[in-house]
Design an enzyme around this catalytic site. Structure first.
Site, short mmCIF file in Angstrom:
data_model
loop_
_atom_site.label_atom_id
_atom_site.label_comp_id
_atom_site.label_asym_id
_atom_site.label_seq_id
_atom_site.Cartn_x
_atom_site.Cartn_y
_atom_site.Cartn_z
N GLY A 94 0.82 -1.22 0.00
CA GLY A 94 0.00 0.00 0.00
C GLY A 94 0.85 1.25 0.00
O GLY A 94 1.94 1.28 0.56
N ARG B 293 1.32 -5.71 -5.01
CA ARG B 293 1.36 -6.65 -3.89
C ARG B 293 1.84 -8.05 -4.28
O ARG B 293 1.57 -9.01 -3.56
CB ARG B 293 -0.03 -6.74 -3.23
CG ARG B 293 -0.46 -5.48 -2.52
CD ARG B 293 -1.61 -5.74 -1.57
NE ARG B 293 -2.13 -4.53 -0.97
CZ ARG B 293 -1.62 -3.94 0.12
NH1 ARG B 293 -0.57 -4.47 0.72
NH2 ARG B 293 -2.15 -2.85 0.60
N ASP C 213 5.33 -7.82 5.65
CA ASP C 213 5.37 -8.95 4.72
C ASP C 213 6.44 -8.75 3.65
O ASP C 213 7.20 -9.66 3.33
CB ASP C 213 4.01 -9.13 4.02
CG ASP C 213 2.96 -9.71 4.97
OD1 ASP C 213 3.34 -10.48 5.86
OD2 ASP C 213 1.77 -9.38 4.81
N LYS D 44 8.06 0.70 5.59
CA LYS D 44 6.93 1.50 5.10
C LYS D 44 5.61 0.92 5.57
O LYS D 44 5.45 -0.29 5.56
CB LYS D 44 6.97 1.50 3.57
CG LYS D 44 5.77 2.07 2.90
CD LYS D 44 5.10 1.11 1.91
CE LYS D 44 4.40 -0.05 2.56
NZ LYS D 44 3.51 -0.80 1.68
N THR D 45 4.69 1.69 5.98
CA THR D 45 3.26 1.39 6.06
C THR D 45 2.57 2.44 6.92
O THR D 45 3.06 2.77 8.01
CB THR D 45 2.90 -0.02 6.61
OG1 THR D 45 1.47 -0.10 6.67
CG2 THR D 45 3.46 -0.35 7.97
N ASP E 42 0.04 1.94 8.43
CA ASP E 42 -0.58 1.23 9.57
C ASP E 42 0.22 1.38 10.86
O ASP E 42 -0.32 1.17 11.94
CB ASP E 42 -0.73 -0.26 9.25
CG ASP E 42 -1.74 -0.52 8.14
OD1 ASP E 42 -2.24 0.47 7.58
OD2 ASP E 42 -2.01 -1.69 7.84
N TYR F 169 -25.79 15.00 14.53
CA TYR F 169 -25.33 13.75 13.93
C TYR F 169 -24.33 13.01 14.82
O TYR F 169 -23.48 13.63 15.46
CB TYR F 169 -24.62 14.01 12.60
CG TYR F 169 -25.50 14.55 11.50
CD1 TYR F 169 -26.66 13.86 11.10
CD2 TYR F 169 -25.16 15.73 10.85
CE1 TYR F 169 -27.45 14.37 10.08
CE2 TYR F 169 -25.96 16.24 9.83
CZ TYR F 169 -27.10 15.56 9.45
OH TYR F 169 -27.88 16.05 8.45
N MET G 232 -8.31 3.44 8.45
CA MET G 232 -7.48 2.38 7.91
C MET G 232 -6.50 1.84 8.95
O MET G 232 -6.24 2.49 9.96
CB MET G 232 -6.71 2.88 6.70
CG MET G 232 -6.89 1.99 5.52
SD MET G 232 -5.96 2.56 4.13
CE MET G 232 -6.94 1.80 2.83
N GLY G 233 -5.93 0.72 8.61
CA GLY G 233 -5.02 0.02 9.50
C GLY G 233 -5.52 -1.41 9.53
O GLY G 233 -6.40 -1.74 10.31
N ARG G 234 -4.94 -2.23 8.63
CA ARG G 234 -5.47 -3.57 8.39
C ARG G 234 -5.64 -4.38 9.67
O ARG G 234 -6.64 -5.03 9.88
CB ARG G 234 -4.52 -4.31 7.45
CG ARG G 234 -4.99 -5.68 7.05
CD ARG G 234 -3.86 -6.56 6.61
NE ARG G 234 -2.87 -5.88 5.81
CZ ARG G 234 -3.01 -5.56 4.54
NH1 ARG G 234 -4.10 -5.86 3.93
NH2 ARG G 234 -2.04 -4.93 3.91
N GLU H 251 -10.09 -0.18 11.22
CA GLU H 251 -10.46 -1.03 10.08
C GLU H 251 -10.40 -2.52 10.41
O GLU H 251 -11.23 -3.31 9.97
CB GLU H 251 -9.49 -0.70 8.95
CG GLU H 251 -9.68 -1.43 7.68
CD GLU H 251 -8.58 -1.09 6.69
OE1 GLU H 251 -8.88 -0.46 5.68
OE2 GLU H 251 -7.40 -1.46 6.93
P1 FBP Z 1 0.59 -1.98 3.59
O1 FBP Z 1 0.57 -2.85 4.80
O2 FBP Z 1 1.00 -2.68 2.37
O3 FBP Z 1 1.38 -0.73 3.83
O4 FBP Z 1 -0.89 -1.48 3.29
C1 FBP Z 1 -1.66 -0.95 4.28
C2 FBP Z 1 -3.07 -0.66 3.85
O5 FBP Z 1 -3.23 0.71 3.57
C3 FBP Z 1 -4.04 -1.11 4.94
O6 FBP Z 1 -4.22 -0.10 5.89
C4 FBP Z 1 -5.26 -1.46 4.16
O7 FBP Z 1 -6.05 -2.43 4.82
C5 FBP Z 1 -4.72 -2.01 2.89
O8 FBP Z 1 -3.47 -1.40 2.70
C6 FBP Z 1 -5.60 -1.76 1.71
O9 FBP Z 1 -5.11 -2.46 0.62
P2 FBP Z 1 -5.33 -2.03 -0.88
O10 FBP Z 1 -4.44 -0.88 -1.15
O11 FBP Z 1 -4.90 -3.23 -1.64
O12 FBP Z 1 -6.76 -1.66 -1.05
#
Ligand code: FBP
Length: 548
Positions: free
Chosen positions: A78, A142, A173, A199-200, A202, A240, A247-249, A308
């Site tokens: 990502g 990826r 990874d 890098k990330t 997350d 509201y 985000m943050g897998r 996320e």
């Molecule tokens: P990386 O771990 O490769 O840096 O990606 C992080 C991320 O942004 C996550 O937060 C998110 O769940 C995922 O990539 C989304 O993936 P894609 O870009 O394939 O939609």
């Protein structure tokens, strides 16, 4: 390419380098290292890249001759703000060492190496991308590098271009794969060094050696700006409830940092959900009780931050995903051609009854996403699961129930947001611009020192940039064995939010007050020019972790 006034001004920003990387550089080596766990297995799997020392770079008066070399670079996974500056840092350092050295970028991620898709990165090209967000200079992908056939295909093009070192810029990874590649090339005496860069957005590639992964700083600041804006709107309109997925897998670092920056009414931290063994119903009950308590004070508005990756941390769902991963890996051929209805029926028959029941208790959209395809690294694609809607619907149902029971007297109008892609390509903050440039320069120094299987690092980054310390960490030092797709694999240990860490403890100490009262902070946009206390600050997470 047409540029905005800010882009034009930003192009001439000169990233600040640590003193140790500015002039002549000497390398200091520490004692041999060990992996964080499973030392025997990791040593056996990485005989050529195991046990290497930590290194750091110090300034010296001794000038040094550097040989001409060709280097390749790959952006993997990502997008994260600052990736272009890593490449600029590598390029500038390589050219400083020897003006005849060359840098090649492999296109669209690791696949570019295997498929021999590349460009030479010249100063004309590089100058267009200094201090910019995005990965569009060479693109990202990826593709998982794990097969010897891929390593050999890569070697062919590396030999053709006389490339003797490869820098892989990626997350846990990708850096694990970088190490596998380094080991393979070392074992086969291929004459190619492999260096990783952390890098990330997350923020989960960090440990004793890596203070933070690049991109986390800018992404969090970008989301915090918008959350702050939403909070100000909420506090103005007062009608509201905003459910904001971030985000943050896996780890909840982004949600936690945004909570520390913005002080929302609710922030769910997945790691706490898991530790407390909470169910979705428990989470819903918690949010609904905050909504009801605020309604009692006449405040029918608020903000809820949702990480996320939450769904994977709810223990029952985690168990289900673990079995799904093993089952789908073991029956790949059989299940590959099924449509989603057939697959769901097959899973109902083949999962353990308890896990089948969990799967079938989820709304179809969520259940289908869990059952469907994984990304190339075997991860559930959590960014496609609309947890913010799932939770707000369940909270709405709970509040209706409480209304009929006379326990709730408010009005609940939820709105939904998902902030992810909005922050991954933002123009890097000064922190990320400087950090990434230093990582790139550090990677080039590791190459010059003949290292392989290392990740470039920069430490002491809560101090002003000249006091930062650049160096390298052997990737094997960060590894342990984990179950992936039904098999035990060597991987870099992911850093989840620590519930005994200062960032979480600070949040936990304040969250009741933030829930009850309206304590919103409005961080405003990232500032690139101006006083250091506005422009050069790192994240609150990093400051708290480093005790600053
Ligand atoms: P990386 O771990 O490769 O840096 O990606 C992080 C991320 O942004 C996550 O937060 C998110 O769940 C995922 O990539 C989304 O993936 P894609 O870009 O394939 O939609």
């Amino acid at each position: 390419m047409k540029k905005s006034p800010l882009q034009q001004a930003r192009a001439s920003y000169q990233p600040k380098l640590p003193l140790g990387l500015r002039g002549n550089v000497s390398i200091h080596e520490g004692a041999p290292t060990q992996s964080v766990d499973n030392q025997g297995e990791i040593k056996q799997l990485f005989p050529h890249t195991y046990g290497l020392p930590l290194v750091d770079f110090q300034p010296t008066n001794e000038p040094r001759q550097y040989e001409q070399r060709n280097v390749g670079v790959i952006l993997s996974g990502g997008q994260a703000p600052g990736g272009h500056n890593v490449i600029c840092g590598i390029f500038d350092e390589l050219k400083k060492q020897n003006p005849n050295s060359r840098l090649y970028g492999f296109l669209m991620g690791p696949g570019g190496l295997v498929d021999h898709k590349y460009i030479e990165l010249t100063s004309d090209i590089i100058d267009e991308y200094r201090n910019t967000g995005g990965f569009d200079l060479i693109g990202s992908g990826r593709t998982k590098l794990e097969e010897p056939s891929q390593f050999e295909a890569g070697l062919e093009i590396l030999r053709q271009l006389q490339i003797s070192a490869l820098v892989i810029i990626g997350g846990d990874d990708s850096n694990t794969n970088a190490c596998v590649l380094a080991e393979y090339y070392a074992a086969h005496q291929s004459g190619v060094q492999v260096i990783g860069c952390p890098k990330t957005i997350d923020g989960d590639l960090k440990n004793e050696q890596i203070e933070t992964s690049f991109g986390f700083d800018t992404a969090c600041k970008t989301y915090a700006e918008v959350i702050g804006n939403i909070q100000r709107d909420a506090n103005s309109a007062r009608k509201y409830w905003h459910f904001i997925k971030l985000m943050g897998r896996s780890a909840s670092h982004i949600a936690l940092e945004c909570a520390l920056q913005c002080q929302p009414n609710v922030a769910i931290i997945s790691e706490e959900v898991e530790a407390k063994g909470q169910t979705l119903a428990d989470i819903v009950e918690h949010i609904a009780s905050v909504v009801a308590a605020r309604a009692n004070q006449g405040n029918n508005f608020g903000t809820v931050l949702i990480p996320e990756g939450l769904i994977e941390f709810v223990p029952a769902i985690k168990k289900l995903i673990a079995e799904l991963n093993d089952l789908l890996a073991a029956h790949k051929q059989e299940t590959e051609s099924m449509n989603v209805t057939e697959l769901r029926a097959w899973l109902t028959q083949n999962l353990q009854p308890e896990n089948a029941a969990t799967l079938n208790s989820l709304p179809d959209a969520v259940a289908n996403q869990l059952a469907l395809e994984r990304d190339p690294h075997g991860n559930v694609q959590v960014s496609l699961i609309e947890t913010e809607k799932l939770l707000s619907e369940m909270v709405g149902a709970k509040l209706s129930q409480w209304k009929t029971e006379g326990k709730y007297i408010g009005k609940f109008s939820p709105l939904h947001h998902f902030f992810g892609y909005e922050g991954r390509c933002a123009a890097p903050s000064n922190y990320d611009a400087d950090y990434c440039y230093a990582l790139g320069a550090s990677a080039a120094q590791l190459i010059a020192a003949g290292k392989t299987g290392y990740m470039a690092i920069v430490k002491n980054t809560t101090a002003p940039a000249e006091q930062w310390v650049a160096g390298g960490v052997p990737i094997t030092m960060m590894m342990n064995m984990e179950r992936r797709n039904g098999q035990m694999k060597p991987v870099i240990r992911k850093a989840l939010v620590r519930l005994d860490g200062a960032p979480f403890k600070t949040f936990a100490a304040h969250r009741d007050e933030w829930a009850q009262d309206t304590c919103y902070v409005y961080p405003g946009p990232i500032q690139y020019f101006g006083p250091a206390e506005v422009c050069d600050q790192c994240t609150i997470t990093l400051k708290l972790e480093q005790g600053k």
